[in-house]
Write a protein that holds these residues in place. Structure first.
Motif, PDB file in Angstrom:
ATOM      1  N   LYS A  91       1.274  -1.423  -0.017  1.00  0.00           N
ATOM      2  CA  LYS A  91      -0.030   0.047  -0.439  1.00  0.00           C
ATOM      3  C   LYS A  91       0.854   1.243   0.114  1.00  0.00           C
ATOM      4  O   LYS A  91       0.701   2.315  -0.366  1.00  0.00           O
ATOM      5  CB  LYS A  91      -1.154  -0.052   0.908  1.00  0.00           C
ATOM      6  N   THR A  92       2.068   0.829   0.982  1.00  0.00           N
ATOM      7  CA  THR A  92       2.955   2.367   0.533  1.00  0.00           C
ATOM      8  C   THR A  92       3.335   2.684  -0.389  1.00  0.00           C
ATOM      9  O   THR A  92       3.512   3.785  -1.211  1.00  0.00           O
ATOM     10  CB  THR A  92       3.535   2.034   1.168  1.00  0.00           C
ATOM     11  N   MET A  93       4.169   1.875  -0.998  1.00  0.00           N
ATOM     12  CA  MET A  93       4.768   1.899  -2.084  1.00  0.00           C
ATOM     13  C   MET A  93       3.434   2.076  -3.626  1.00  0.00           C
ATOM     14  O   MET A  93       4.099   3.160  -4.563  1.00  0.00           O
ATOM     15  CB  MET A  93       5.275   0.205  -2.626  1.00  0.00           C
ATOM     16  N   GLY A  94       2.234   2.173  -3.467  1.00  0.00           N
ATOM     17  CA  GLY A  94       1.274   2.385  -4.317  1.00  0.00           C
ATOM     18  C   GLY A  94       1.706   4.004  -4.231  1.00  0.00           C
ATOM     19  O   GLY A  94       0.583   4.798  -5.014  1.00  0.00           O
ATOM     20  N   ALA A  95       1.831   4.325  -2.807  1.00  0.00           N
ATOM     21  CA  ALA A  95       1.364   6.062  -2.427  1.00  0.00           C
ATOM     22  C   ALA A  95       3.157   6.646  -2.750  1.00  0.00           C
ATOM     23  O   ALA A  95       3.108   7.517  -1.896  1.00  0.00           O
ATOM     24  CB  ALA A  95       0.535   6.530  -1.363  1.00  0.00           C
ATOM     25  N   ILE A  96       4.168   5.937  -3.074  1.00  0.00           N
ATOM     26  CA  ILE A  96       4.870   6.550  -3.330  1.00  0.00           C
ATOM     27  C   ILE A  96       5.227   8.147  -3.247  1.00  0.00           C
ATOM     28  O   ILE A  96       6.717   8.732  -3.148  1.00  0.00           O
ATOM     29  CB  ILE A  96       5.827   5.270  -4.694  1.00  0.00           C
ATOM     30  N   ASN A  97       4.405   8.806  -4.653  1.00  0.00           N
ATOM     31  CA  ASN A  97       4.789  10.835  -4.464  1.00  0.00           C
ATOM     32  C   ASN A  97       3.821  11.226  -3.797  1.00  0.00           C
ATOM     33  O   ASN A  97       4.264  12.143  -3.599  1.00  0.00           O
ATOM     34  CB  ASN A  97       4.278  10.687  -5.852  1.00  0.00           C
ATOM     35  N   GLN A  98       3.949  10.468  -2.257  1.00  0.00           N
ATOM     36  CA  GLN A  98       3.329  11.419  -1.617  1.00  0.00           C
ATOM     37  C   GLN A  98       4.441  11.827  -0.238  1.00  0.00           C
ATOM     38  O   GLN A  98       5.088  11.580  -0.784  1.00  0.00           O
ATOM     39  CB  GLN A  98       2.124  10.762  -0.213  1.00  0.00           C
ATOM     40  N   PRO A  99       4.009  12.906   0.337  1.00  0.00           N
ATOM     41  CA  PRO A  99       5.298  13.551   1.141  1.00  0.00           C
ATOM     42  C   PRO A  99       5.535  12.259   2.285  1.00  0.00           C
ATOM     43  O   PRO A  99       4.932  11.809   2.555  1.00  0.00           O
ATOM     44  CB  PRO A  99       4.133  14.916   1.860  1.00  0.00           C
ATOM     45  N   PRO A 100       6.921  13.051   2.554  1.00  0.00           N
ATOM     46  CA  PRO A 100       7.187  11.688   3.784  1.00  0.00           C
ATOM     47  C   PRO A 100       6.648  11.501   4.905  1.00  0.00           C
ATOM     48  O   PRO A 100       6.646  10.540   5.474  1.00  0.00           O
ATOM     49  CB  PRO A 100       8.594  12.757   4.233  1.00  0.00           C
ATOM     50  N   GLU A 101       5.767  13.016   5.099  1.00  0.00           N
ATOM     51  CA  GLU A 101       5.083  12.927   6.453  1.00  0.00           C
ATOM     52  C   GLU A 101       3.760  11.922   6.232  1.00  0.00           C
ATOM     53  O   GLU A 101       3.766  10.696   7.169  1.00  0.00           O
ATOM     54  CB  GLU A 101       4.186  14.015   6.616  1.00  0.00           C
ATOM     55  N   TYR A 102       3.274  11.804   5.340  1.00  0.00           N
ATOM     56  CA  TYR A 102       2.531  10.626   4.824  1.00  0.00           C
ATOM     57  C   TYR A 102       2.738   9.134   4.640  1.00  0.00           C
ATOM     58  O   TYR A 102       2.338   8.483   5.211  1.00  0.00           O
ATOM     59  CB  TYR A 102       1.428  11.307   3.818  1.00  0.00           C
ATOM     60  N   LEU A 103       3.962   9.325   4.138  1.00  0.00           N
ATOM     61  CA  LEU A 103       4.979   7.941   4.112  1.00  0.00           C
ATOM     62  C   LEU A 103       4.369   7.299   5.072  1.00  0.00           C
ATOM     63  O   LEU A 103       4.825   6.042   5.211  1.00  0.00           O
ATOM     64  CB  LEU A 103       5.546   7.574   2.937  1.00  0.00           C
ATOM     65  N   GLY A 104       5.229   7.814   6.571  1.00  0.00           N
ATOM     66  CA  GLY A 104       5.841   7.729   7.306  1.00  0.00           C
ATOM     67  C   GLY A 104       4.340   7.105   8.563  1.00  0.00           C
ATOM     68  O   GLY A 104       4.192   6.326   8.854  1.00  0.00           O
ATOM     69  N   LYS A 105       3.458   7.943   8.316  1.00  0.00           N
ATOM     70  CA  LYS A 105       2.564   6.951   9.052  1.00  0.00           C
ATOM     71  C   LYS A 105       1.791   5.715   8.208  1.00  0.00           C
ATOM     72  O   LYS A 105       1.919   4.991   9.095  1.00  0.00           O
ATOM     73  CB  LYS A 105       1.791   8.170   8.871  1.00  0.00           C
ATOM     74  N   LEU A 106       2.162   5.532   6.765  1.00  0.00           N
ATOM     75  CA  LEU A 106       1.527   4.218   5.925  1.00  0.00           C
ATOM     76  C   LEU A 106       3.318   3.286   6.553  1.00  0.00           C
ATOM     77  O   LEU A 106       2.075   2.244   6.410  1.00  0.00           O
ATOM     78  CB  LEU A 106       2.264   4.615   4.575  1.00  0.00           C
ATOM     79  N   ILE A 107       3.727   3.192   6.537  1.00  0.00           N
ATOM     80  CA  ILE A 107       5.018   2.415   7.032  1.00  0.00           C
ATOM     81  C   ILE A 107       4.386   2.006   8.370  1.00  0.00           C
ATOM     82  O   ILE A 107       5.232   1.223   8.485  1.00  0.00           O
ATOM     83  CB  ILE A 107       6.020   2.455   6.358  1.00  0.00           C
ATOM     84  N   GLY A 108       4.450   3.487   9.524  1.00  0.00           N
ATOM     85  CA  GLY A 108       4.033   3.148  10.838  1.00  0.00           C
ATOM     86  C   GLY A 108       2.513   1.954  11.484  1.00  0.00           C
ATOM     87  O   GLY A 108       3.209   0.679  11.547  1.00  0.00           O
ATOM     88  N   SER A 109       1.850   2.301   9.976  1.00  0.00           N
ATOM     89  CA  SER A 109       0.776   1.326   9.976  1.00  0.00           C
ATOM     90  C   SER A 109       0.728  -0.464   9.569  1.00  0.00           C
ATOM     91  O   SER A 109       0.383  -1.645  10.152  1.00  0.00           O
ATOM     92  CB  SER A 109      -0.535   2.019   9.290  1.00  0.00           C
ATOM     93  N   ALA A 110       2.205  -0.677   8.643  1.00  0.00           N
ATOM     94  CA  ALA A 110       2.192  -1.810   8.380  1.00  0.00           C
ATOM     95  C   ALA A 110       3.262  -2.685   9.113  1.00  0.00           C
ATOM     96  O   ALA A 110       2.532  -3.338   8.951  1.00  0.00           O
ATOM     97  CB  ALA A 110       3.422  -1.151   6.763  1.00  0.00           C
ATOM     98  N   LEU A 111       3.989  -1.681  10.137  1.00  0.00           N
ATOM     99  CA  LEU A 111       4.552  -2.442  11.010  1.00  0.00           C
ATOM    100  C   LEU A 111       3.443  -2.955  12.196  1.00  0.00           C
ATOM    101  O   LEU A 111       4.269  -3.576  13.112  1.00  0.00           O
ATOM    102  CB  LEU A 111       5.447  -1.239  11.669  1.00  0.00           C
TER     103      LEU A 111
END
Length: 289
Positions: free
Chosen positions: A188-208
């Motif tokens: 899911k995170t890789m599908g939103a790779i063009n988003q800002p780092p703050e948004y990607l950080g939340k996605l990675i956190g959710s994955a973990l």
């Protein structure tokens, strides 16, 4: 009671430490329902795939064992020795004919009716009555009888342990299922790779969170529950070993008092009556009618 305290300690130490370290729960709270759906749902589905209906129901019922502990209490062990005392004493003094009515129809037996909790345990009653029935058919070799009883107990114990094994298998699978949920989160995170780092950080956190929940549930809750369930089943199995010890001791020619004393030695220490307590109980046992 200790299990409830243990659960509180696990949650308090893990999440309390996370909070004191400056962690924020917003990502966990937001991701947990979806991650639990994937991890918990997959674990339950795997449980259903890999086990029979009886085993699955045993897992559900086993949580009652975890909280309540073994069903056999100190009084039950004394009652068991009392039943075996009456039966073996009657065989010695009156012969095998005197107990035939009791072992052929234990529900109508005045001996067994004195101890309704034991009477409700079909395996205990069958083990006692079937063994005594073999004795009435002149199978009096102690070693053969011991071997026959041991095989029955071993089979029963193996079947009784199936829910605990199933629960342990679930615990073993949870870390891997957590990784599955985490990988889906990374996808899911890789599908939103063009988003800002703050948004990607939340996605990675959710994955973990998925990895965290899988490991946390496996080693903090489900694994210990499976271990405790196995311990309870093992302790309950001691009840049947006492039946074997007393009846085999009887076949070796011991008096009824000696046979039950040998059985008393096999009772788990927390439930074991003293010599004086057992003697008092045996003095109050009604004679076989």
């Amino acid at each position: 009671m200790f299990q409830i305290i243990g659960v509180v300690v696990v949650f308090g130490m893990v999440f309390g430490g996370f909070m004191l370290a400056g962690g924020h729960f917003d990502v966990i709270i937001k991701a947990a329902p979806f991650e639990m759906m994937m991890i918990g749902g997959a674990a339950v589905g795997a449980l259903l795939i890999g086990n029979s209906f009886k085993t699955v129901m045993g897992v559900l019922g086993g949580f009652g064992k975890i909280l309540a502990g073994p069903k056999w209490k100190p009084k039950d062990y004394t009652d068991l020795l009392s039943v075996l005392f009456v039966l073996t004493k009657t065989m010695k003094t009156k012969g095998v004919v005197a107990i035939e009515a009791h072992i052929e129809n234990p529900k109508e037996s005045r001996i067994f009716q004195e101890y309704p909790k034991i009477l409700k345990d079909h395996f205990a009653i069958d083990l006692i009555c079937d063994t005594l029935r073999m004795m009435t058919m002149n199978l009096e070799d102690p070693h053969q009888v011991e071997d026959a009883i041991e095989k029955q107990i071993e089979k029963h114990h193996h079947e009784a342990h199936a829910p605990a094994h199933a629960l342990q298998n679930m615990a073993d699978a949870l870390p891997a299922l957590g990784i599955v949920a985490a990988v889906l989160g990374i996808i899911k995170t890789m599908g939103a790779i063009n988003q800002p780092p703050e948004y990607l950080g939340k996605l990675i956190g959710s994955a973990l969170v998925g990895t965290f929940l899988g490991v946390f549930l496996a080693y903090g809750l489900i694994g210990p529950f499976a271990t405790r369930m196995g311990e309870v089943i093992d302790e309950e199995g001691k009840f049947y070993q006492i039946i074997k010890d007393v009846l085999v001791a009887h076949l070796h020619g011991n008096a009824a008092q000696i046979s039950v004393e040998i059985g008393r030695g096999s009772i788990p220490s927390p439930a074991q009556p003293s010599f004086a307590e057992l003697e008092e109980a045996l003095n109050n046992v009604p004679e076989a009618g």
